[in-house]
Design a protein around this motif. Structure first.
Motif, PDB file in Angstrom:
ATOM      1  N   PRO A  36      18.469  67.545  43.852  1.00  9.63           N
ATOM      2  CA  PRO A  36      19.658  68.346  43.678  1.00  9.63           C
ATOM      3  C   PRO A  36      20.908  67.915  44.471  1.00  9.63           C
ATOM      4  N   THR A  37      21.027  66.781  45.225  1.00  9.81           N
ATOM      5  CA  THR A  37      22.245  66.133  45.687  1.00  9.81           C
ATOM      6  C   THR A  37      22.991  65.350  44.790  1.00  9.81           C
ATOM      7  N   SER A  38      22.483  65.195  43.544  1.00 11.67           N
ATOM      8  CA  SER A  38      22.908  64.538  42.541  1.00 11.67           C
ATOM      9  C   SER A  38      24.321  64.925  41.998  1.00 11.67           C
ATOM     10  N   ALA A  39      24.181  66.289  42.123  1.00  9.99           N
ATOM     11  CA  ALA A  39      25.608  66.962  41.503  1.00  9.99           C
ATOM     12  C   ALA A  39      26.725  66.367  42.103  1.00  9.99           C
ATOM     13  N   ALA A  40      26.314  66.398  43.617  1.00 13.71           N
ATOM     14  CA  ALA A  40      27.848  65.996  44.583  1.00 13.71           C
ATOM     15  C   ALA A  40      28.307  64.672  44.140  1.00 13.71           C
TER      16      ALA A  40
END
Length: 938
Positions: free
Chosen positions: A824-828
C-alpha cells in the motif's frame, strides 16, 4: 298639416323600420294615424334613446321598444313588437307583474337594481339580471294608460362578482393552515358548496399512482347523498371502465379538459335558481409541476341556467388553478411538516444516542483512568521515567476524553429537556475565585495576567455548583484560547436586581456579524487566530443553555483587536429558588482542572528557534539515520509522542504547533520530510501543503498529512492539493514509520541536483531527445539492508530505469519507468517519482495533480486486486511526447475483487475523472494506461 304616420319611426334605426312596416291596425293600438299625441311623444322618446327602453301601452300591454332593448330579449325580437308583454316575457312575468301593476296603480316610478329574471331568449331557461325602472305613461287626458320601462342588463357584473367571491373563498380556505391534503380538499369543497348557482356539484380526485381517488365532493341539499353515491369513488387509469369514461376522468388525468354531457342520465340533481336538472359538467386537470401528469382532476357541474360560454369556461379554469395551488401548498406544507417531524425524531434519536454512548464511554474510561492513576501513584512499584511519561500522556488524554463525554452528556440532556438544576446555597464568590485560580498557572505560562475580583456578595446565592463550574470553566478556556497579549479579568458583583459574572479579555475580538451566532451549537468563527483548533464547538452553547437553566441570561460585547466581555446575569429572583436536599456531589473543581490541563497543552514552546529533538543512536539506526523531519501539530501530547516515535528511528525532529510556524521553519532550514496535522490554528495543514506546492523551492518537498478526518473525501482533498501521503488517526506506529521511511528514501534518491534532466541524459546539441531518461540512478537492492523488526519499511526495492530505444509517442520528451513492491505504501513513492520526473517539463499544476491522483488510484488497484502475483511488484512507466502524457501501471497477478475493508469505493471513477483510461487484463497480469493531453502553448 299632419305629417305621414311613418315619419314617427324615421329615426328609430332597425327597430324603427320594422315598426314602420308593421300593420298596427291588427294590434290593440290600431292604425298609427289614430294614435294620441301622448303615445306618439312616448314612442319618439323611446326610439331616440340609445338606452334600452320599453313602452307598454293599453290594457293589453302592447310593446314598443328601441334597438338597445331588442338586443336584451334575443330571439323574441321582432315578434314582440306590438305584442302583449305578458306573452313575450311569460317565464318572468311573476317577477315583473307586481312592479308594473304598482306603477300603474300608484303613478309612482320604481327602481330595482340587479333584478333576477328568468328568460328564454337563447333556447334555454337563462338566469339574467337587470337594473329596472318602471314609470307611469299617461295619455292626453292625464290618465295612466301604460308604463315606460328603462333597463340595463347587469348579468355579467352580478355573476362575475359572485364567481370572484368563490375564488376568494377558495384562497382563504386553502391558505395552507390545514394539517394534510385531505383536510384541505374538504375545506375547498366546502367553499365550492357555498356557491351552488355557479357550481351545482363538484368533486376532487387526486392521483395515487395509477388510481384517481375521490377525496371530497359536494352537491345537492346537505342531507342528500345523491352525489357521493352516483360519482365513482376511484378510477383505475389503466382500466377506467364505462363509469370513468362517462365522467371524462381518464382524459382529464392526462391533462385534457373534457366536457361531460348527459349528466342528467347519470346524476339526477337540480341546479340553478329554479332547480332545473343539471345537464353538463367539466372534468378539469389540476395542474402540477409535471405538466405531463396533473395532480388530479376537478369534476364540476355546469349551471343549467348559464350558457357554457368563454367566460364561464375561463372561470372554471381559474377554479381548477386555485384548487391546484391550494393542494400543492398543502402538499408542500405536509411534506415540510413531515420533514420537520423526521428532523425532530432524528434529533431525538441523536440526543438519545449521545446520551447512551456517553454513558457507555464512562465505564471503559473508568477502567482506563483508575489503573492509570494507580500506576502513577503506586509508591511500592514506581514507574521508570520513560514509562511514567507514557502513562501520564495516556492519563491526560483519557481525562480529556472524559471531559468531552461529560460535555456531550450535559448538552444532550439540555436538548432533550431532561436537565435540571441541583441548586444549593453556596458562597458564589469563593467558588468563582477557586475556579479562576485553577487557570492561573496556564494563564501566566501564556504570558498573560489573570485578575480576579470576586468580593463577598451581600446575600446568599442559590445555584447549581456543577453548572456554575461549567459556565466559569468554558468562559475562561475560551478567553485563554483567543488571547495572546494583555490580561484576563474575572469579576463578580451584585445589586438588588441580579448577580453578574463578567469575564473580560484583551484577545482578538469577535466581528459584529458573528455575535448573533456565537451561542449556536457547533458554530465556529472562521479564519480567526487561536491557540488551538481543537474543541467540540459546544462550549459557549453550553454556557448559554446552563445559564438559562439557572434562570439567567448571558450577554457578549466585543471589538476586533480590543477584546471580548461575557456577562452572565442571574436575577435575584432566580437565585432564591428552591434548594436541593442531600449531600453535594463529589468532584468539585475536576472539570476546571481538566480544562486547565488541556489549555496547558495549547501553549507554544518559548519564543526562539524551533525546538529540535536529537536523533537517537543505537543498533536500530540505519542508512536513513540523521534525516531531518519537521513535525507540525497543535496538540502538545501528540507532538511529544510523535517526536519520541521518530527520534527512536535515528531521525532529527523539529516540532512546531501550527502551519505558519512550519512554513517559517521550512524556509529558514528545509527538512527532508514534513509531517503535518490538518486541523491547526493560524494556518492549517491543507493550506500549508498548498503554499509549499506553489513555491518552486519546496514543490518537491515530501509532505505526509495526519488527520482525524477520516473518509475518502478528506484523503482525496489532501492528495489533490499535492500531499504525498495521507494517514488517518488513530494509526499504527509501524505504519507511520514505514511511510516516513519511504518519503525519506525518495527525497534522498530522487531530488535533482542540477538543471539537467533528473537522473538522465541531457539533450544533445542537435536537439534530439535522449534515448531514455530515468528519474533515479539504479541502485542494487543488495545495498539496502534486509527489513527487520526495527525496520517496518516495505519498499526496499530500488527504482529500475528503462533502457533501450523509446517505444512511446514519436518525439518523446521523457520515457522513464520504476518498479515498486506490491504494498500500500507504494502509491506515495509513485507520486514522488512522477512529480520529480515532470518537474522540469511544462506541465500545468492542475494537470499534474490530476495525473498524480489517477496514478495513485491505479497503483492502489494494482496492489489490492492482484491475486497470487507471479512477481510481488508493480511496474510503472511514464512517457511524455507528441503532446501526450501517458502513465502505465502493470501488476503480475490475476484479477480479484477487493476485500471490503480495502474498498475505497471510487477508484475507477476517480481515474476516469482525471484521465483517459484503458485497461488490458491477461493471465500474466493487468495493465492500466492513463493518458492526458498537454495544454496548448497558447
Amino acid at each position: 298639416m299632419t305629417r305621414p304616420s311613418t315619419d314617427l319611426f324615421t329615426d328609430g334605426g332597425d327597430t324603427g323600420r320594422l315598426m314602420a312596416a308593421l300593420d298596427w291596425a291588427g294590434t290593440p293600438l290600431g292604425p298609427v294615424g289614430d294614435w294620441s299625441q301622448s303615445l306618439r311623444a312616448a314612442v319618439r322618446v323611446v326610439l331616440s334613446s340609445r338606452y334600452p327602453m320599453l313602452l307598454l301601452w293599453g290594457e293589453r300591454f302592447s310593446q314598443l321598444y328601441n334597438d338597445a332593448y331588442s338586443a336584451l330579449i334575443g330571439d323574441k325580437h321582432p315578434a314582440a313588437l306590438g305584442g302583449d308583454v305578458r306573452v313575450t316575457l311569460a317565464e318572468g312575468w311573476d317577477v315583473l307583474a307586481p312592479l308594473i301593476e304598482r306603477a300603474m296603480a300608484t303613478g309612482v316610478a320604481s327602481w330595482v337594481p340587479a333584478l333576477q329574471l328568468l328568460l328564454e331568449r337563447a333556447g334555454y331557461r337563462e338566469e339574467a339580471y337587470f337594473s329596472v325602472s318602471h314609470a307611469p305613461a299617461r295619455d292626453d287626458d292625464g290618465r295612466t294608460v301604460g308604463v315606460l320601462t328603462v333597463c340595463s342588463e347587469v348579468t355579467e357584473q352580478v355573476v362575475g362578482e359572485r364567481r370572484l367571491r368563490l375564488l376568494r373563498d377558495l384562497s382563504v380556505r386553502g391558505d395552507g393552515r390545514t394539517v394534510d391534503v385531505d383536510d384541505t380538499c374538504a375545506r375547498l369543497i366546502s367553499a365550492v358548496g357555498g356557491h351552488p348557482l355557479d357550481v351545482p356539484f363538484a368533486a376532487i380526485y387526486l392521483r395515487d399512482g395509477a388510481v384517481l381517488r375521490r377525496v371530497a365532493c359536494v352537491g345537492g341539499k346537505p342531507d342528500d347523498a345523491t352525489v357521493p353515491r352516483r360519482l365513482p369513488d376511484a378510477v383505475h387509469l389503466d382500466d377506467p371502465g364505462r363509469i370513468g369514461h362517462a365522467w371524462g376522468l381518464p382524459d382529464a388525468a392526462e391533462g385534457r379538459p373534457t366536457e361531460v354531457s348527459g349528466v342528467a342520465e347519470q346524476l339526477a340533481l337540480p341546479g340553478g335558481p329554479w332547480d332545473d336538472p343539471v345537464r353538463a359538467a367539466l372534468a378539469l386537470p389540476l395542474p402540477s409541476a409535471d405538466q405531463q401528469q396533473p395532480l388530479g382532476v376537478l369534476l364540476a357541474g355546469v349551471s343549467p341556467n348559464r350558457g357554457l360560454n368563454e367566460a364561464y369556461r375561463s372561470f372554471y379554469q381559474l377554479l381548477a388553478q386555485q384548487v391546484s395551488i391550494a393542494l400543492r401548498n398543502a402538499r408542500e406544507y405536509e411534506q415540510e411538516r413531515r420533514r420537520a417531524e423526521a428532523l425532530a425524531e432524528l434529533d431525538r434519536v441523536k440526543t438519545n444516542f449521545f446520551t447512551n454512548v456517553s454513558h457507555e464511554f464512562r465505564t471503559p474510561l473508568t477502567l482506563m483512568l483508575g489503573p492509570l492513576g494507580d500506576a502513577l501513584t503506586d509508591a511500592a512499584a514506581p514507574l521508570a521515567p520513560v514509562q511514567r511519561e507514557r502513562v501520564e500522556t495516556a492519563w491526560r488524554n483519557a481525562t480529556r476524553l472524559l471531559t468531552l463525554v461529560n460535555s456531550l452528556l450535559t448538552f444532550s440532556s439540555l436538548e432533550a429537556g431532561r436537565a435540571s438544576s441541583d441548586a444549593r446555597v453556596i458562597d458564589l464568590a469563593a467558588l468563582t475565585t477557586e475556579l479562576a485560580g485553577v487557570f492561573r498557572a496556564a494563564v501566566e505560562r501564556a504570558g498573560l495576567v489573570l485578575e480576579v475580583d470576586c468580593p463577598p456578595l451581600p446575600g446568599p446565592v442559590t445555584v447549581d455548583p456543577v453548572n456554575w463550574e461549567r459556565i466559569v470553566t468554558n468562559l475562561l478556556s475560551n478567553a485563554l484560547k483567543y488571547t495572546f497579549i494583555g490580561r484576563i479579568r474575572v469579576a463578580l458583583d451584585a445589586d438588588e436586581e441580579e448577580v453578574r459574572l463578567t469575564v473580560t479579555d484583551t484577545g482578538i475580538g469577535i466581528a459584529e456579524q458573528d455575535l448573533p451566532k456565537l451561542f449556536e451549537r457547533f458554530h465556529r468563527v472562521q479564519g480567526t487566530r487561536s491557540r488551538s483548533h481543537e474543541g467540540t464547538g459546544i462550549g459557549l452553547a453550553l454556557v448559554h443553555e446552563l445559564t438559562r437553566l439557572e434562570g439567567g441570561q448571558v450577554r457578549v460585547s466585543s471589538q476586533i483587536g480590543v477584546g471580548t466581555t461575557f456577562t452572565v446575569a442571574l436575577p435575584r429572583s432566580a437565585s432564591r429558588h428552591a434548594t436541593a436536599t442531600g449531600p453535594a456531589p463529589d468532584g468539585r473543581g475536576d472539570a476546571a482542572r481538566a480544562a486547565a490541563a488541556e489549555a496547558m497543552g495549547w501553549l507554544a514552546d518559548p519564543a526562539g528557534d524551533v525546538p529540535r529533538t536529537a536523533a537517537a543512536s543505537g543498533p536500530g539506526a540505519d542508512e536513513l539515520a540523521g534525516a531531518d523531519i519537521l513535525l507540525a501539530d497543535d496538540n502538545s501530547d501528540m507532538r511529544a509522542y510523535l517526536s519520541r516515535l521518530l527520534t527512536a528511528q535515528g531521525w532529527r525532529v523539529r516540532a512546531v504547533n501550527d502551519g505558519r510556524q512550519a512554513l517559517d521553519a521550512i524556509r529558514s532550514d528545509p527538512p527532508d520530510v514534513v509531517l503535518t496535522d490538518v486541523m491547526m490554528p493560524v494556518l492549517d495543514g491543507f493550506d500549508l501543503v498548498r503554499q509549499l506546492r506553489a513555491d518552486p523551492s519546496t514543490r518537491t518537498l515530501p509532505v505526509l498529512v495526519l488527520s482525524a478526518r477520516a473518509g475518502e473525501e478528506a484523503s482525496v482533498a489532501g492528495l489533490s492539493l499535492g500531499a504525498d501521503d495521507y494517514l488517518v488517526k488513530p494509526f499504527a506506529a509501524a505504519e507511520l514509520i514505514a511511510r516516513v521511511r519511504v518519503a525519506i528514501r525518495r527525497a534522498w534518491s530522487g531530488t535533482p541536483t542540477d538543471p539537467s534532466p533528473v537522473g538522465g541524459t541531457a539533450p544533445t546539441g542537435d536537439g534530439a531527445p535522449p534515448a531514455a531518461v530515468a528519474t533515479e540512478p539504479p541502485a542494487p537492492t543488495v545495498d539496502a539492508p534486509a527489513a527487520g523488526p526495527d525496520d517496518p519499511d516495505p519498499s526496499r526495492t530500488a527504482a529500475e530505469p528503462v533502457t533501450g530505444a523509446p517505444t512511446g509517442p514519436a518525439g518523446e520528451d521523457l520515457d522513464a519507468a520504476w518498479t515498486y513492491p506490491s504494498e500500500p505504501t507504494s502509491a506515495a513513492a509513485l507520486r514522488r517519482d512522477v512529480r520529480v520526473a515532470l518537474a522540469d517539463l511544462d506541465v500545468g499544476a492542475d494537470l499534474l495533480e490530476d495525473l498524480l491522483l489517477a496514478a495513485s488510484e491505479a497503483m492502489n488497484n494494482a496492489v489490492e486486486h492482484a491475486q497470487r502475483p507471479s512477481r510481488p511488484e508493480v511496474r510503472v512507466r511514464l512517457q511524455v511526447g507528441g503532446g501526450l502524457i501517458r502513465i502505465s501501471v502493470r501488476d503480475f497477478g490475476t484479477w480479484r475483487d477487493r476485500r471490503p475493508a480495502m474498498d475505497r469505493g471510487r477508484g475507477a471513477l476517480l481515474m476516469n475523472a482525471y484521465g483517459d483510461v484503458r485497461l488490458v487484463s491477461t493471465a500474466e497480469g493487468t495493465t492500466v494506461t492513463i493518458e492526458r493531453r498537454l495544454a496548448d502553448p497558447a
